[in-house]
Design a protein around this motif. Structure first.
Motif, PDB file in Angstrom:
ATOM      1  N   GLU A   1      32.222 -18.231 -16.075  1.00 29.91           N
ATOM      2  CA  GLU A   1      32.012 -19.028 -15.010  1.00 29.91           C
ATOM      3  C   GLU A   1      31.224 -20.060 -15.325  1.00 29.91           C
ATOM      4  O   GLU A   1      29.913 -20.070 -16.165  1.00 29.91           O
ATOM      5  CB  GLU A   1      31.446 -17.885 -13.677  1.00 29.91           C
ATOM      6  CG  GLU A   1      31.780 -18.977 -12.425  1.00 29.91           C
ATOM      7  CD  GLU A   1      31.348 -17.925 -11.295  1.00 29.91           C
ATOM      8  OE1 GLU A   1      32.236 -17.979 -10.298  1.00 29.91           O
ATOM      9  OE2 GLU A   1      30.440 -17.265 -11.466  1.00 29.91           O
TER      10      GLU A   1
ATOM     11  N   LYS B   1      37.568 -11.439  -8.488  1.00 31.56           N
ATOM     12  CA  LYS B   1      37.397 -11.788  -9.705  1.00 31.56           C
ATOM     13  C   LYS B   1      37.159 -10.689 -10.740  1.00 31.56           C
ATOM     14  O   LYS B   1      37.964 -10.918 -12.037  1.00 31.56           O
ATOM     15  CB  LYS B   1      36.190 -12.804  -9.845  1.00 31.56           C
ATOM     16  CG  LYS B   1      36.295 -14.024  -8.731  1.00 31.56           C
ATOM     17  CD  LYS B   1      35.289 -14.949  -8.902  1.00 31.56           C
ATOM     18  CE  LYS B   1      35.318 -16.154  -8.058  1.00 31.56           C
ATOM     19  NZ  LYS B   1      35.296 -15.919  -6.739  1.00 31.56           N
ATOM     20  N   ASP B   2      36.441  -9.721 -10.431  1.00 32.10           N
ATOM     21  CA  ASP B   2      36.120  -8.739 -11.598  1.00 32.10           C
ATOM     22  C   ASP B   2      37.571  -7.859 -11.630  1.00 32.10           C
ATOM     23  O   ASP B   2      37.620  -7.522 -12.927  1.00 32.10           O
ATOM     24  CB  ASP B   2      35.094  -7.649 -10.954  1.00 32.10           C
ATOM     25  CG  ASP B   2      33.766  -8.433 -11.177  1.00 32.10           C
ATOM     26  OD1 ASP B   2      33.836  -9.376 -11.836  1.00 32.10           O
ATOM     27  OD2 ASP B   2      32.652  -7.982 -10.418  1.00 32.10           O
TER      28      ASP B   2
ATOM     29  N   ALA C   1      40.879 -13.568  -4.891  1.00 30.80           N
ATOM     30  CA  ALA C   1      39.627 -13.491  -5.693  1.00 30.80           C
ATOM     31  C   ALA C   1      38.666 -14.357  -5.076  1.00 30.80           C
ATOM     32  O   ALA C   1      37.469 -13.973  -5.247  1.00 30.80           O
ATOM     33  CB  ALA C   1      40.095 -14.014  -7.050  1.00 30.80           C
TER      34      ALA C   1
ATOM     35  N   CYS D   1      38.258 -21.273  -7.682  1.00 32.95           N
ATOM     36  CA  CYS D   1      38.928 -20.034  -8.314  1.00 32.95           C
ATOM     37  C   CYS D   1      40.186 -20.552  -8.886  1.00 32.95           C
ATOM     38  O   CYS D   1      41.078 -21.150  -7.922  1.00 32.95           O
ATOM     39  CB  CYS D   1      39.007 -19.014  -7.434  1.00 32.95           C
ATOM     40  SG  CYS D   1      39.773 -17.411  -8.582  1.00 32.95           S
TER      41      CYS D   1
ATOM     42  N   CYS E   1      44.295 -16.321  -6.660  1.00 33.58           N
ATOM     43  CA  CYS E   1      43.128 -17.208  -6.708  1.00 33.58           C
ATOM     44  C   CYS E   1      42.523 -17.052  -5.237  1.00 33.58           C
ATOM     45  O   CYS E   1      41.255 -17.000  -5.019  1.00 33.58           O
ATOM     46  CB  CYS E   1      43.302 -18.502  -6.949  1.00 33.58           C
ATOM     47  SG  CYS E   1      43.703 -18.761  -8.977  1.00 33.58           S
TER      48      CYS E   1
ATOM     49  N   ARG F   1      39.877  -9.830 -14.017  1.00 36.68           N
ATOM     50  CA  ARG F   1      39.271  -9.421 -15.353  1.00 36.68           C
ATOM     51  C   ARG F   1      39.705  -8.199 -15.783  1.00 36.68           C
ATOM     52  O   ARG F   1      40.055  -8.091 -17.135  1.00 36.68           O
ATOM     53  CB  ARG F   1      37.865  -9.715 -15.326  1.00 36.68           C
ATOM     54  CG  ARG F   1      37.111  -9.668 -16.693  1.00 36.68           C
ATOM     55  CD  ARG F   1      35.665 -10.132 -16.933  1.00 36.68           C
ATOM     56  NE  ARG F   1      35.576 -11.633 -16.989  1.00 36.68           N
ATOM     57  CZ  ARG F   1      35.310 -12.205 -15.855  1.00 36.68           C
ATOM     58  NH1 ARG F   1      34.744 -11.555 -14.772  1.00 36.68           N
ATOM     59  NH2 ARG F   1      35.366 -13.368 -15.851  1.00 36.68           N
TER      60      ARG F   1
ATOM     61  N   ALA G   1      46.305 -13.660 -12.464  1.00 38.17           N
ATOM     62  CA  ALA G   1      45.972 -13.779 -11.206  1.00 38.17           C
ATOM     63  C   ALA G   1      47.367 -13.484 -10.183  1.00 38.17           C
ATOM     64  O   ALA G   1      47.089 -12.981  -9.184  1.00 38.17           O
ATOM     65  CB  ALA G   1      45.659 -15.191 -10.848  1.00 38.17           C
TER      66      ALA G   1
ATOM     67  N   ALA H   1      40.730 -17.888 -14.324  1.00 35.62           N
ATOM     68  CA  ALA H   1      41.282 -16.430 -14.387  1.00 35.62           C
ATOM     69  C   ALA H   1      41.598 -16.207 -15.715  1.00 35.62           C
ATOM     70  O   ALA H   1      41.962 -17.185 -16.522  1.00 35.62           O
ATOM     71  CB  ALA H   1      42.412 -16.430 -13.633  1.00 35.62           C
TER      72      ALA H   1
ATOM     73  N   GLU I   1      32.835 -23.553  -4.387  1.00 36.14           N
ATOM     74  CA  GLU I   1      33.551 -22.556  -5.362  1.00 36.14           C
ATOM     75  C   GLU I   1      35.030 -22.974  -5.608  1.00 36.14           C
ATOM     76  O   GLU I   1      35.602 -23.481  -4.671  1.00 36.14           O
ATOM     77  CB  GLU I   1      33.364 -21.233  -5.023  1.00 36.14           C
ATOM     78  CG  GLU I   1      33.424 -20.312  -5.871  1.00 36.14           C
ATOM     79  CD  GLU I   1      33.251 -18.712  -5.269  1.00 36.14           C
ATOM     80  OE1 GLU I   1      33.212 -17.912  -6.093  1.00 36.14           O
ATOM     81  OE2 GLU I   1      32.856 -18.506  -4.276  1.00 36.14           O
TER      82      GLU I   1
ATOM     83  N   TYR J   1      35.687 -20.623 -11.509  1.00 35.74           N
ATOM     84  CA  TYR J   1      36.165 -19.405 -12.297  1.00 35.74           C
ATOM     85  C   TYR J   1      37.471 -19.645 -12.617  1.00 35.74           C
ATOM     86  O   TYR J   1      38.386 -19.946 -12.102  1.00 35.74           O
ATOM     87  CB  TYR J   1      36.076 -18.135 -11.055  1.00 35.74           C
ATOM     88  CG  TYR J   1      36.557 -16.730 -11.638  1.00 35.74           C
ATOM     89  CD1 TYR J   1      36.024 -16.049 -12.546  1.00 35.74           C
ATOM     90  CD2 TYR J   1      37.895 -16.725 -11.300  1.00 35.74           C
ATOM     91  CE1 TYR J   1      36.661 -14.821 -13.008  1.00 35.74           C
ATOM     92  CE2 TYR J   1      38.581 -15.502 -11.828  1.00 35.74           C
ATOM     93  CZ  TYR J   1      37.868 -14.604 -12.576  1.00 35.74           C
ATOM     94  OH  TYR J   1      38.782 -13.520 -13.005  1.00 35.74           O
TER      95      TYR J   1
END
Length: 641
Positions: A335, A597-598, A590, A302, A587, A601, A367, A354, A300, A352
């Protein structure tokens, strides 16, 4: 047609056939030779110097090339055209980018802020766990009575034992199932992302008896530099951090110059490759080598970058970001697999990005706000991110207002004659003795000076003003007779911090009146943006409980000097907090908090953007702020003049 041979100093040669009268910088770019060009070939920064070893070019006189340099064959590549066969010696900029790549721990400010904010967010209801998970599973062996398919068998386990309604996976993961299941008699390790009641399977492999290995990367994609930290997703521990210059700098130091370059043939793809192949993937290589892990164990990423950086990373035409009414193609980017972008981690690994708010308020700011965090406070706070653009966010739990100003790269050492990023050898703290105007300084890593970073530039100009070397306009006092003050053939003044002649140094490190003028404009842009934003809400500056200063300006930023120069509002110093790279901190948070992450957003959707260029009083405020500290001294009551 002309034959051109680029000799990259101490490394290699690159041959090219150029057209008659072709620009030398354009030819170098076409050959894949990296030449520093912060101004994107406008002949204003003076940093694209090369040496003509043999042959001739057609060039014009410029203040950036001294008589001695011209005699030695030094020219500005952007200001020179190829008129015959030539050999050109160029600095090894690509290697210097690698050499400047630093494997470091987070600074104390960054570590302290992450720990403080993380505890606060968990206390406010966020889940202390990432979405990335790994399970070692013993599936029931199939037989004639239990003869469902392998994928159904896995789905049944996730539903009955882990509480998921469904699983999803790509074809590549499905192809791993038959052999992975049977190698250890259906004892497997499954890596997946938790998506509420659905598990997205990223990897399936035979269990090896060891603790599952999971890593993520928090990535800040800045205009000037790119930073990454490697995170152990089992423990949420930051394993290590690396940073380097953004390789796009060869196409311009700021986003506008890069957008202009992107419109040339092949320009957008060159910019995309520079950020992916020459920056992000090089950082990942450095991280995995330093920690001896496999790239396949990174699942992953971010990432956060400004709106232009997001467009360039994705290979999306950014041209309309700079044209009124300044509209981005996309703010909230879905994403996606890193493989789609060419980022070298596990092939199923996700990235992901931002979300942005507007053309000049990007994911690095959303972020960053998450990492402060202004958005859960009762009182009024402000985030000031000092980078190539200056972004300001003001508000509390009830509202968030934001704006951006074009500060230019001065805060990160760009387009300053001897400017540099905050790397070992950068002068970061400066004091000038009143009696003899002699400078005293500290460099990062206590190494020999190579240039001046943002915090050092602030100290230096503040000290020059305090000791009377410069006036409020940034002009050097012509009556001073001092060996550290000199004037070139164009009568442009310089103050010398470190030199071959005076200090037996390896190079000259100095600041010019033009550099000071550039900085005054940058600091004026920031202060006038802050002032205009507050004025638009009819709120006085002293309503602020806290101001968080972020960006790559340098960890030793002296706030009182920034106030004395008129860059930041004159409020008590204890209300200021320098937190470093807030974008990367956001990041990291997140990555390691389930709802992170939500929440970023949600923050982006709740931010109201104010376009300064159409605000009636902004330009007047900017002009007033282009003085040290300001033309309205009542705004700076604590500053001694």
């Amino acid at each position: 047609m002309q034959k051109v041979q680029f000799k990259i100093k101490g490394k290699r040669t690159v041959d090219l056939v150029a057209t008659d009268n072709e620009n030398l910088l354009d030819a170098a770019r076409r050959a894949g030779v990296m030449i520093d060009s912060p101004c994107n070939g406008n002949a204003t920064c003076g940093k694209c110097k090369v040496k003509i070893v043999s042959g001739q070019v057609k060039t014009t006189e410029t203040r950036h090339i001294s008589e001695e340099e011209a005699a030695a064959g030094i020219v500005l590549s952007c200001n020179s055209n190829i008129i015959g066969d030539i050999e050109v010696e160029v600095p090894d900029l690509a290697s210097s980018f690698v050499n400047e790549m630093q494997i470091t721990d987070l600074s104390k400010n960054e570590n302290d802020n992450i720990k403080h904010v993380r505890k606060k967010l968990i206390k406010n209801g966020m889940t202390n766990a990432s979405r990335l998970w790994s399970e070692v599973i013993q599936l029931p062996l199939p037989n004639l009575e239990d003869n469902i398919g392998d994928e159904d068998r896995l789905k049944r386990y996730f539903k009955q034992n882990l509480g998921y309604n469904d699983i999803v996976m790509s074809l590549n993961v499905m192809r791993k199932i038959p052999d992975a299941f049977r190698e250890k008699e259906f004892l497997i390790e499954v890596v997946y992302l938790k998506r509420r009641d659905v598990a997205e399977i990223l990897d399936i492999k035979p269990a090896n008896g060891n603790k599952p290995v999971l890593y993520g990367i928090a990535l800040d994609i800045g205009t000037t530099s790119v930073s990454a930290c490697l995170v152990d997703m089992n423990t949420n521990e930051i394993v290590t951090k690396a940073s380097m210059g953004n390789a796009q700098v060869k196409y311009g130091a700021d986003v506008i110059n890069r957008i202009v370059y992107s419109q040339k043939s092949g320009g957008l793809e060159n910019l995309r490759r520079a950020i992916v192949d020459e920056s992000i993937n090089m950082l990942i290589e450095k991280l995995v080598k330093a920690t001896n892990i496999a790239k396949e164990d990174i699942y992953e990423v971010c990432a956060a970058g400004n709106t232009t950086m997001n467009h360039l990373l994705l290979g999306i035409n950014p041209d309309y970001l700079r044209r009124e009414p300044f509209i981005p193609v996309i703010n909230d980017i879905p994403e996606m697999k890193c493989l789609e972008l060419g980022i070298n981690i596990n092939p199923e690994g996700k990235i992901y990005l931002a979300p942005s708010v507007a053309s000049y308020v990007g994911g690095d700011i959303t972020a960053g706000v998450f990492a402060v965090p202004i958005w859960i406070r009762e009182g009024f706070s402000m985030l000031v991110d000092l980078g190539t653009n200056g972004e300001i966010v003001f508000g509390n739990k009830d509202f968030l207002m934001t704006c951006a100003c074009s500060a230019g790269p001065a805060f990160e050492g760009g387009e300053i004659s001897c400017g540099t990023r905050a790397v070992p050898g950068a002068i970061e703290q400066i004091y000038i003795n009143d009696s003899d105007l002699r400078p005293f300084y500290n460099t990062i890593g206590h190494q020999s000076p190579i240039g001046i970073c943002g915090s050092g530039i602030i100290d230096l100009i503040c000290e020059m003003k305090r000791t009377g070397i410069i006036d409020g306009r940034g002009r050097i006092d012509r009556t001073l007779d001092h060996p550290r003050i000199r004037f070139d053939e164009y009568n442009i003044g310089q103050y010398i911090l470190y030199s071959k002649e005076l200090d037996n140094g390896s190079r000259d490190v100095y600041i010019t009146e033009i550099d000071i003028s550039s900085f005054i404009k940058a600091k004026g842009a920031v202060f006038s943006a802050i002032y205009t934003l507050m004025e638009s809400l009819e709120m006085p500056i002293d309503v602020l409980d806290d101001i968080y200063v972020a960006g790559g300006i340098g960890t030793n930023l002296v706030i009182k000097n920034a106030i004395a120069l008129g860059m930041l509002p004159d409020i008590p110093v204890e209300k200021y907090h320098y937190i470093g790279n807030s974008s990367m901190q956001g990041c990291y948070l997140a990555l390691t908090l389930t709802e992170g992450k939500d929440k970023i957003r949600e923050i982006s959707k709740n931010m109201t953007y104010m376009e300064l260029s159409v605000y009636p009083s902004y330009m007047d405020e900017f002009i007033s702020a282009c003085f040290i500290p300001h033309t309205n001294l009542k705004l700076f009551p604590s500053v001694e003049y």
